[in-house]
Scaffold this motif. Structure first.
Motif, PDB file in Angstrom:
ATOM      1  N   LYS A 238      -4.941 -13.725  -4.214  1.00  0.00           N
ATOM      2  CA  LYS A 238      -4.048 -14.492  -3.498  1.00  0.00           C
ATOM      3  C   LYS A 238      -2.463 -14.230  -4.100  1.00  0.00           C
ATOM      4  O   LYS A 238      -2.369 -14.388  -5.216  1.00  0.00           O
ATOM      5  N   CYS A 239      -1.484 -13.893  -3.193  1.00  0.00           N
ATOM      6  CA  CYS A 239      -0.158 -13.823  -3.706  1.00  0.00           C
ATOM      7  C   CYS A 239       0.588 -15.243  -3.909  1.00  0.00           C
ATOM      8  O   CYS A 239       0.555 -15.971  -3.079  1.00  0.00           O
ATOM      9  N   GLU A 240       0.710 -15.402  -5.224  1.00  0.00           N
ATOM     10  CA  GLU A 240       1.385 -16.678  -5.415  1.00  0.00           C
ATOM     11  C   GLU A 240       2.902 -16.894  -4.751  1.00  0.00           C
ATOM     12  O   GLU A 240       3.485 -18.107  -4.821  1.00  0.00           O
ATOM     13  N   GLU A 241       3.444 -15.828  -4.549  1.00  0.00           N
ATOM     14  CA  GLU A 241       4.858 -15.938  -3.908  1.00  0.00           C
ATOM     15  C   GLU A 241       4.958 -16.363  -2.286  1.00  0.00           C
ATOM     16  O   GLU A 241       5.630 -17.098  -2.022  1.00  0.00           O
ATOM     17  N   CYS A 242       3.856 -15.691  -1.601  1.00  0.00           N
ATOM     18  CA  CYS A 242       3.862 -15.996  -0.369  1.00  0.00           C
ATOM     19  C   CYS A 242       2.805 -16.508   0.465  1.00  0.00           C
ATOM     20  O   CYS A 242       2.397 -16.891   1.430  1.00  0.00           O
ATOM     21  N   LEU A 248      -8.577  -6.504  -1.818  1.00  0.00           N
ATOM     22  CA  LEU A 248      -8.678  -5.663  -2.980  1.00  0.00           C
ATOM     23  C   LEU A 248      -7.608  -5.826  -4.111  1.00  0.00           C
ATOM     24  O   LEU A 248      -6.595  -6.179  -3.685  1.00  0.00           O
ATOM     25  N   LEU A 249      -7.864  -5.800  -5.358  1.00  0.00           N
ATOM     26  CA  LEU A 249      -7.087  -6.095  -6.407  1.00  0.00           C
ATOM     27  C   LEU A 249      -5.751  -5.214  -6.387  1.00  0.00           C
ATOM     28  O   LEU A 249      -4.491  -5.577  -6.469  1.00  0.00           O
ATOM     29  N   GLU A 250      -6.112  -3.752  -5.961  1.00  0.00           N
ATOM     30  CA  GLU A 250      -5.041  -2.711  -5.999  1.00  0.00           C
ATOM     31  C   GLU A 250      -4.020  -3.192  -4.856  1.00  0.00           C
ATOM     32  O   GLU A 250      -2.792  -2.617  -5.014  1.00  0.00           O
ATOM     33  N   ASN A 251      -4.502  -3.786  -3.722  1.00  0.00           N
ATOM     34  CA  ASN A 251      -3.515  -4.131  -2.747  1.00  0.00           C
ATOM     35  C   ASN A 251      -2.577  -5.227  -3.079  1.00  0.00           C
ATOM     36  O   ASN A 251      -1.540  -5.224  -2.712  1.00  0.00           O
ATOM     37  N   ILE A 252      -3.021  -6.293  -3.844  1.00  0.00           N
ATOM     38  CA  ILE A 252      -2.207  -7.254  -4.192  1.00  0.00           C
ATOM     39  C   ILE A 252      -1.362  -6.876  -5.146  1.00  0.00           C
ATOM     40  O   ILE A 252       0.024  -7.042  -5.061  1.00  0.00           O
ATOM     41  N   LYS A 253      -1.509  -5.781  -5.890  1.00  0.00           N
ATOM     42  CA  LYS A 253      -0.571  -5.350  -6.706  1.00  0.00           C
ATOM     43  C   LYS A 253       0.357  -4.523  -6.109  1.00  0.00           C
ATOM     44  O   LYS A 253       1.786  -4.587  -6.472  1.00  0.00           O
ATOM     45  N   LYS A 254       0.156  -3.769  -4.995  1.00  0.00           N
ATOM     46  CA  LYS A 254       1.077  -3.089  -4.340  1.00  0.00           C
ATOM     47  C   LYS A 254       2.003  -3.947  -3.736  1.00  0.00           C
ATOM     48  O   LYS A 254       3.193  -3.750  -3.617  1.00  0.00           O
ATOM     49  N   HIS A 255       1.310  -4.978  -3.021  1.00  0.00           N
ATOM     50  CA  HIS A 255       1.974  -5.926  -2.225  1.00  0.00           C
ATOM     51  C   HIS A 255       3.188  -6.692  -3.194  1.00  0.00           C
ATOM     52  O   HIS A 255       4.368  -7.079  -2.705  1.00  0.00           O
TER      53      HIS A 255
END
Length: 391
Positions: A238-242, A248-255
C-alpha cells in the motif's frame, strides 16, 4: 576378527542390508566401471554389522567405524559402500532418478523427492513462530534464523550482515562483480547458480511451476506467486501517500516515483530522464530508429510489442474489450474508455478559450480550429479596417 580376508568372514553392503554377497565376481559386476578389479573390491570391503549401526557410523560398541571405502577419483573416504556409490555419481554424472512430470533427472532419490514438491505444492515443514511452511527442511532451518536475528557474518565493504556464510559469499559478488556461472547455450554469465538454473529454462522451455486455478505454468516460483494474486486479488503493498494498493513490490516502487518525481533512467543521447527503464528503452529507439517488432501479415514494424499486438487485431478482427452497458466491442482499451463516456456523460477535455468540454481529445482539437479560424478572420478584418481608415 583375525586371519586372512575371506568371503565367508566379510559381507559387502548392498541397498538391502539383509542380502549377503557370496561371490566377489558377482559384486564386482554390479559395481560402476571405475571399480572392476578384485583389488578395488577388497579395498572397499567392510565388516558385517547391522544396517542401523552403520547408518549411525557405529559398530555397535559405541566406536566410530573406519572409513574403509575410498573413491578412486578424488580419494574421498566413506564408512559405507552405499555412500561411496552415491558419491561416484558426482564423477560419472549418472542420474538414475527421473521425475515423471517433467522428465528432470537426479542423482539421488532424496533430491527427486524434494523436487516433486514443486509439482505437488507440498510443504511439510512448518515454522513454530509464524506458521510459514517450507518444502525443504534446510529451507526451514534458514528461515528460523529470521526470528532469532542470528547474523554472524558481516560484509567488510558495506557492513551488511548475514545468517549464513554462503549468503555472504553471494553478496560479495555484488562488490567484486564476479559471475562464475556460465550458460553453455548462450555464454551469459551469472553471479548465482540458482539464477543460471532459472535462465536455463528459457532454453529448455521447462516450466515446473503450475497454477492450480487456471493451469498456467511458469519457469520461476516467484512468477507463480505473483500470478496467483490475479486470482486472489490480494494487494499487500500500500502506498502511504495516496492509499493505492499493489500486488507486486516492484510496482509500488515504480508508483512511488510519481510522488517523489524521481527519474533515475537517463538517455545518453539527449539527457532526457525517465522514471521507468522500459520508457527509456522505448525512447532510445527514437534515436536509433529501431523497430524490432514486425507484423508477418503486412510488414508493418513497431517499437513496442504491445503496439504490434494491437495492430494484429486489424488482421484477426479480434475485439477483446466489451462495454458492460451496451455490449459493443473494441479492439483497443482506449477506444472502450472513450466509448464509456457516451454512457457516463464525462467530458474531461476542456477548451481554454471558451471553457467548453468534450468527451474526446480529438473533438477538442477540431473545436480549437474554430478559434484559430476566428482569430485569423479578426486579424484580416482589423487589417482591412485600418486600410480603409487611411484611405
Amino acid at each position: 576378527m583375525s586371519g586372512a580376508f575371506g568371503a565367508d568372514t566379510y559381507t559387502l553392503l548392498r541397498p538391502s542390508p539383509s542380502k549377503r554377497v557370496t561371490s566377489l565376481s558377482e559384486e564386482r559386476d554390479s559395481l560402476p566401471p571405475a571399480f572392476t578389479s578384485v583389488r578395488d573390491l577388497l579395498n572397499m570391503a567392510t565388516p558385517a554389522v547391522s544396517h542401523l549401526e552403520q547408518e549411525k557410523g557405529s559398530n555397535g560398541r559405541g566406536e566410530d567405524l573406519p572409513r574403509t571405502h575410498k573413491c578412486g577419483e578424488c580419494d574421498k573416504e566413506f564408512r559405507q559402500l552405499s555412500d561411496m556409490k552415491r558419491h561416484m555419481r558426482t564423477h560419472t554424472g549418472e542420474k538414475p532418478f527421473r521425475c515423471e512430470d517433467c522428465s528432470k533427472r537426479f542423482s539421488m532419490l532424496g533430491n527427486l523427492k524434494r523436487h516433486m514438491r514443486t509439482h505437488t505444492g507440498e510443504r511439510p515443514y512448518k515454522c513454530d513462530k509464524c506458521n510459514k511452511r517450507c518444502s525443504d527442511k534446510g529451507n526451514l532451518k534458514k528461515h528460523v534464523r529470521v526470528h532469532t536475528d542470528d547474523k554472524q557474518y558481516k560484509c567488510k565493504d558495506c557492513g551488511r550482515q548475514f545468517s549464513y556464510l554462503c549468503n555472504l559469499k553471494k553478496h560479495m559478488r555484488t562488490h567484486t562483480g564476479e559471475k562464475p556461472y556460465r550458460c553453455d547455450e548462450c555464454s551469459k554469465l551469472f553471479s548465482e547458480l540458482s539464477s543460471l538454473k532459472q535462465h536455463m529454462r528459457t532454453h529448455t522451455g521447462e516450466k515446473p511451476y503450475r497454477c492450480e486455478e487456471c493451469g498456467r505454468q511458469f519457469n520461476v516460483s516467484g512468477s507463480l506467486k505473483r500470478h496467483m494474486r490475479t486470482h486472489t486479488r490480494k494487494k499487500p503493498y500500500k502506498c502511504e501517500e495516496c492509499g493505492r494498493q499493489f500486488s507486486l513490490l516492484e510496482n509500488i516502487k515504480k508508483h512511488m516515483r510519481t510522488h517523489t518525481g524521481e527519474k533515475p533512467y537517463r538517455c545518453n543521447e539527449c539527457s532526457k530522464q525517465f522514471s521507468l527503464q522500459s520508457n527509456l528503452k522505448r525512447h532510445i529507439m527514437t534515436h536509433t530508429g529501431e523497430k524490432p517488432h514486425k507484423c508477418e501479415e503486412c510488414g508493418s514494424q513497431f517499437r513496442q510489442l504491445e503496439k504490434l499486438k494491437i495492430h494484429m487485431r486489424t488482421h484477426t478482427g479480434e475485439k477483446p474489450y466489451k462495454c458492460d452497458k451496451c455490449s459493443k466491442q473494441f479492439s483497443v482499451l482506449d477506444s472502450l474508455k472513450s466509448h464509456m463516456r457516451t454512457h457516463t456523460g464525462e467530458k474531461p477535455y476542456k477548451c481554454e478559450e471558451c471553457s467548453r468540454h468534450f468527451s474526446l481529445l480529438s473533438n477538442l482539437k477540431v473545436h480549437m480550429q474554430t478559434h484559430m479560424v476566428r482569430s485569423h478572420t479578426d486579424v484580416r478584418s482589423a487589417a482591412g479596417s485600418s486600410v480603409g481608415w487611411v484611405i
